[in-house]
Design a protein around this motif. Structure first.
Motif, PDB file in Angstrom:
ATOM      1  N   GLU A 191      44.454  39.316  61.076  1.00  0.00           N
ATOM      2  CA  GLU A 191      43.721  40.293  60.280  1.00  0.00           C
ATOM      3  C   GLU A 191      42.837  39.579  59.255  1.00  0.00           C
ATOM      4  N   GLN A 192      41.864  40.345  58.720  1.00  0.00           N
ATOM      5  CA  GLN A 192      40.859  39.774  57.833  1.00  0.00           C
ATOM      6  C   GLN A 192      40.914  40.389  56.433  1.00  0.00           C
ATOM      7  N   LEU A 193      40.443  39.601  55.482  1.00  0.00           N
ATOM      8  CA  LEU A 193      40.095  40.089  54.150  1.00  0.00           C
ATOM      9  C   LEU A 193      38.633  39.751  53.897  1.00  0.00           C
ATOM     10  N   THR A 194      38.001  40.539  53.051  1.00  0.00           N
ATOM     11  CA  THR A 194      36.607  40.301  52.670  1.00  0.00           C
ATOM     12  C   THR A 194      36.560  40.020  51.176  1.00  0.00           C
ATOM     13  N   TYR A 195      35.976  38.900  50.801  1.00  0.00           N
ATOM     14  CA  TYR A 195      35.816  38.507  49.399  1.00  0.00           C
ATOM     15  C   TYR A 195      34.351  38.698  49.012  1.00  0.00           C
ATOM     16  N   ILE A 196      34.119  39.403  47.915  1.00  0.00           N
ATOM     17  CA  ILE A 196      32.760  39.765  47.504  1.00  0.00           C
ATOM     18  C   ILE A 196      32.526  39.283  46.073  1.00  0.00           C
ATOM     19  N   ASP A 197      31.560  38.408  45.897  1.00  0.00           N
ATOM     20  CA  ASP A 197      31.194  37.883  44.575  1.00  0.00           C
ATOM     21  C   ASP A 197      30.281  38.885  43.871  1.00  0.00           C
ATOM     22  N   LEU A 198      30.678  39.341  42.697  1.00  0.00           N
ATOM     23  CA  LEU A 198      29.905  40.308  41.914  1.00  0.00           C
ATOM     24  C   LEU A 198      29.390  39.698  40.620  1.00  0.00           C
ATOM     25  N   THR A 199      29.453  38.383  40.485  1.00  0.00           N
ATOM     26  CA  THR A 199      29.116  37.719  39.226  1.00  0.00           C
ATOM     27  C   THR A 199      27.634  37.852  38.894  1.00  0.00           C
ATOM     28  N   THR A 200      27.340  38.258  37.671  1.00  0.00           N
ATOM     29  CA  THR A 200      25.958  38.293  37.176  1.00  0.00           C
ATOM     30  C   THR A 200      25.833  37.585  35.830  1.00  0.00           C
ATOM     31  N   THR A 201      26.837  37.721  34.969  1.00  0.00           N
ATOM     32  CA  THR A 201      26.764  37.138  33.630  1.00  0.00           C
ATOM     33  C   THR A 201      26.689  35.615  33.723  1.00  0.00           C
ATOM     34  N   GLY A 202      25.737  35.054  32.998  1.00  0.00           N
ATOM     35  CA  GLY A 202      25.509  33.619  33.045  1.00  0.00           C
ATOM     36  C   GLY A 202      24.516  33.200  34.100  1.00  0.00           C
ATOM     37  N   ALA A 203      24.003  34.176  34.872  1.00  0.00           N
ATOM     38  CA  ALA A 203      22.976  33.926  35.890  1.00  0.00           C
ATOM     39  C   ALA A 203      23.339  32.806  36.861  1.00  0.00           C
ATOM     40  N   PRO A 204      24.531  32.841  37.462  1.00  0.00           N
ATOM     41  CA  PRO A 204      24.835  31.820  38.481  1.00  0.00           C
ATOM     42  C   PRO A 204      24.022  32.074  39.745  1.00  0.00           C
ATOM     43  N   ASP A 205      23.759  31.027  40.493  1.00  0.00           N
ATOM     44  CA  ASP A 205      23.006  31.158  41.737  1.00  0.00           C
ATOM     45  C   ASP A 205      23.752  30.556  42.916  1.00  0.00           C
ATOM     46  N   ALA A 206      25.017  30.170  42.694  1.00  0.00           N
ATOM     47  CA  ALA A 206      25.824  29.603  43.775  1.00  0.00           C
ATOM     48  C   ALA A 206      27.284  29.866  43.471  1.00  0.00           C
ATOM     49  N   ARG A 207      28.064  29.831  44.533  1.00  0.00           N
ATOM     50  CA  ARG A 207      29.501  29.951  44.351  1.00  0.00           C
ATOM     51  C   ARG A 207      30.204  29.231  45.497  1.00  0.00           C
ATOM     52  N   THR A 208      31.491  28.891  45.262  1.00  0.00           N
ATOM     53  CA  THR A 208      32.333  28.333  46.304  1.00  0.00           C
ATOM     54  C   THR A 208      33.653  29.088  46.295  1.00  0.00           C
ATOM     55  N   TRP A 209      33.975  29.701  47.423  1.00  0.00           N
ATOM     56  CA  TRP A 209      35.291  30.315  47.604  1.00  0.00           C
ATOM     57  C   TRP A 209      36.237  29.238  48.133  1.00  0.00           C
ATOM     58  N   GLY A 237      43.686  31.900  46.224  1.00  0.00           N
ATOM     59  CA  GLY A 237      42.792  30.774  45.966  1.00  0.00           C
ATOM     60  C   GLY A 237      41.996  30.961  44.695  1.00  0.00           C
ATOM     61  N   ALA A 238      40.716  30.609  44.736  1.00  0.00           N
ATOM     62  CA  ALA A 238      39.886  30.649  43.527  1.00  0.00           C
ATOM     63  C   ALA A 238      38.421  30.752  43.922  1.00  0.00           C
ATOM     64  N   ILE A 239      37.605  31.102  42.936  1.00  0.00           N
ATOM     65  CA  ILE A 239      36.155  31.085  43.100  1.00  0.00           C
ATOM     66  C   ILE A 239      35.556  30.216  42.007  1.00  0.00           C
ATOM     67  N   ILE A 240      34.578  29.405  42.386  1.00  0.00           N
ATOM     68  CA  ILE A 240      33.807  28.615  41.424  1.00  0.00           C
ATOM     69  C   ILE A 240      32.389  29.170  41.427  1.00  0.00           C
ATOM     70  N   SER A 241      31.951  29.715  40.302  1.00  0.00           N
ATOM     71  CA  SER A 241      30.578  30.210  40.153  1.00  0.00           C
ATOM     72  C   SER A 241      29.785  29.191  39.354  1.00  0.00           C
ATOM     73  N   ALA A 242      28.535  28.957  39.760  1.00  0.00           N
ATOM     74  CA  ALA A 242      27.781  27.866  39.130  1.00  0.00           C
ATOM     75  C   ALA A 242      26.295  28.164  39.073  1.00  0.00           C
ATOM     76  N   ARG A 243      25.654  27.559  38.065  1.00  0.00           N
ATOM     77  CA  ARG A 243      24.192  27.492  38.014  1.00  0.00           C
ATOM     78  C   ARG A 243      23.778  26.140  38.570  1.00  0.00           C
ATOM     79  N   THR A 244      22.948  26.168  39.627  1.00  0.00           N
ATOM     80  CA  THR A 244      22.496  24.920  40.245  1.00  0.00           C
ATOM     81  C   THR A 244      20.984  24.764  40.205  1.00  0.00           C
ATOM     82  N   ASP A 245      20.267  25.831  39.878  1.00  0.00           N
ATOM     83  CA  ASP A 245      18.803  25.796  39.818  1.00  0.00           C
ATOM     84  C   ASP A 245      18.357  24.850  38.712  1.00  0.00           C
TER      85      ASP A 245
END
Length: 559
Positions: A191-209, A237-245
């Motif tokens: 079976e599956q799960l779906t992970y959805i990144d909703l981050t906006t604060t801090g203007a990240p443009d990348a993430r790693t699940w 697990g965890a999510i890493i949200s980042a600004r890379t621009d």
């Protein structure tokens, strides 16, 4: 983050020289506006992370008055701050804005996100850059705009099908210390799960699940679907949200996913899952609906049938499976290696009769019927600027534009009619910005699009070099407008093969890849033409519109 002032040689010489008592200004009483910051001395629009700082220095010449002005949401850093050594700037916070300072050099820390303006207000006896004359002096009000980015604050949700099982907002701060209170989701293997990144604060443009027990176990996608194929209990697990621009200040944040996952044996059948494919190493692979625990001695339960009608003589026989193994990096994948070579021009099917292939949750793989193998495809031999030509990206700019179909390197028909049915358009494309549009107002009008630059590389940088002799999988992306009832078109290699392309059953209203097998001798200075014939489209009436884009030639391996 270490910051240093960037100062021109003239400014630096001026500052150093001012330390001498007998200094005499090289320009006498000449006035000038000069400044520098830790982010440069040419621009005045900057970016900063929250709780980071920017240093400002006024090195103007012969100012009558001088002051820096900082806004609310900012503070000055005190004199103990050392830019070369200190990395935690909040330890040196002093006076809070709004305030004015007469110091030549200030370090400003930004304590609130948003757009902040730092002002340099000077007066001069003489006119200087950016000055305005008022009240008997020349006044400068230089504004430095700093866009302050908030801390990155991850926010996400987790779905099981259409059910939301976890929602974490930006203020939630999960901790392993509270793991005992985390919710648990129970999944059957596969079976599956779906992970959805909703981050906006801090203007990240990348993430790693980073996802424990999942397949895949990491992803950079905003939304990722993962399967849980092995039995066990996992912290999600965890999510890493980042600004890379590069246009943004660096910044990232990691947040735990406060969810426990229990994977139990599946009640679903253990079966083939998706397509069967062949790779460039001639390995045939397919996935099943769970991780495999046992696969021993199953080679004889697979029937691999190979047909190649173009071979001489025609090839039509079974090829034995030499080995059947579990893929080393994906426990849901079975890899078959055959006892004889196969070619990507072959038509191959695989059939399986149930044996003893077992899953980790104690199921046995069921039989599956004859299934086609998707053969690997070689790279398009057309590359570089040739792709602009075959994608109709090069707009005609000289000569008879109408007869060129408004596309450089092509020629339409053999008449001088005002409407020639084929024309380059930017209204619709599969890739890039253009395609070739065929339009006939009533039924099908016979017309030919001659590809005059197909192998005429000496004539233009957009043309294709000599095409080597061989057999190719040739394809177009085509789009047939809703209501189009056309049946076929043709292509022709100049002096060579004419190929018929059946489009009668293609879906309408979407881009579809159509392909054909074409064999050629080495081609130099030869055309490759599209011909739309009324005789191939008997009974077709009404307006007919279709588009061509992205011609490709992929070499086939000849058996």
């Amino acid at each position: 983050m270490k910051k240093i002032f960037i100062i021109s040689a003239l400014i630096l010489a001026f500052i150093v020289s001012c330390e001498k008592d007998d200094y005499e200004a090289p320009y006498g009483d000449f006035s000038s506006l000069l400044w520098t910051t830790t982010q440069g001395f040419e621009e005045s629009d900057y970016v900063s992370a929250l709780n980071d700082y920017v240093g400002f220095r006024d090195v103007s010449k012969n100012a009558l008055t001088h002051s820096w002005h900082i806004p609310s949401g900012t503070n000055l850093l005190n004199g103990d701050f050392n830019a070369e050594q200190d990395t935690i700037y909040t330890d040196f916070i002093s006076s809070a804005g709004p305030l004015a300072s007469s110091q030549n050099h200030i370090n400003v820390i930004f304590r609130q996100p948003g757009v902040k303006e730092v002002e340099l207000r000077n007066t001069f006896r003489d006119s200087v850059a950016e000055s305005v004359f008022s009240d008997g002096v020349w006044k400068v009000n230089k504004v430095f705009t700093v866009t302050v980015f908030d801390d990155v604050k991850p926010m996400f949700k987790v779905m099981k099908g259409t059910e939301e099982i976890l929602s974490i907002n930006e203020t939630d701060m999960p901790s392993e210390a509270n793991a005992a209170s985390w919710p648990t989701v129970t999944l059957e293997a596969g079976e599956q799960l779906t992970y959805i990144d909703l981050t906006t604060t801090g203007a990240p443009d990348a993430r790693t699940w980073i996802l424990n027990g999942a397949s895949p176990n990491n992803s950079g996608a905003e939304t990722v679907n993962v399967s849980y194929n092995g039995l066990g209990n996992f912290a999600a697990g965890a999510i890493i949200s980042a600004r890379t621009d590069n246009e943004k200040p660096e910044g990232e944040a990691i947040k735990l996913i406060p969810l426990k996952i229990e994977v139990i044996p599946s009640t679903q059948p253990f079966v083939l899952n998706g397509m069967i494919t062949e790779n460039a190493s001639e390995v045939i692979s397919f996935n099943v609906t769970g991780e495999i625990e046992t696969l021993i001695g199953e080679e004889g339960n697979f029937t691999v049938h190979v047909v190649n009608a173009a071979a001489t003589p025609m090839f039509d026989q079974n090829i034995a499976v030499q080995s059947a193994t579990v893929n080393s990096s994906d426990a849901t994948q079975i890899d078959l290696v055959l006892s004889a070579p196969i070619y990507n021009s072959d038509n191959i099917t695989v059939e399986y009769t149930a044996g003893n292939i077992g899953s980790v949750d104690f199921r046995v793989l069921e039989s599956f019927a004859v299934t086609n193998v998707v053969m690997h495809s070689n790279d398009n031999i057309i590359t570089g600027s040739g792709l602009d030509y075959t994608g109709f990206e090069v707009e005609a700019s000289t000569g008879n534009l109408l007869r060129k179909g408004y596309a450089e390197g092509y020629w339409v028909g053999a008449t001088n009619n005002a409407f020639l049915n084929l024309t380059r358009t930017t209204d619709l494309s599969n890739s890039g910005s253009a395609s070739m549009k065929y339009e006939s107002p009533a039924g099908v009008t016979t017309v030919k699009l001659q590809g005059t630059w197909f192998t005429n590389g000496s004539q233009s940088t957009f043309a294709i070099a000599t095409l080597p002799a061989g057999t190719y999988n040739v394809s177009y992306m085509v789009y047939l407008e809703p209501g189009n009832t056309m049946l076929a078109f043709e292509t022709e290699v100049q002096g060579g093969e004419v190929s018929a392309w059946d489009i009668s059953t293609l879906p309408r209203g979407q881009w579809v890849e159509v392909s054909n097998t074409i064999s050629v001798d080495a081609l130099t200075n030869k055309k490759f033409d599209i011909k739309i014939n009324a005789s191939d489209n008997v009974g077709v009436t009404g307006e007919q519109i279709m588009y061509f884009d992205d011609l490709s030639w992929r070499p086939l391996e000849v058996r």
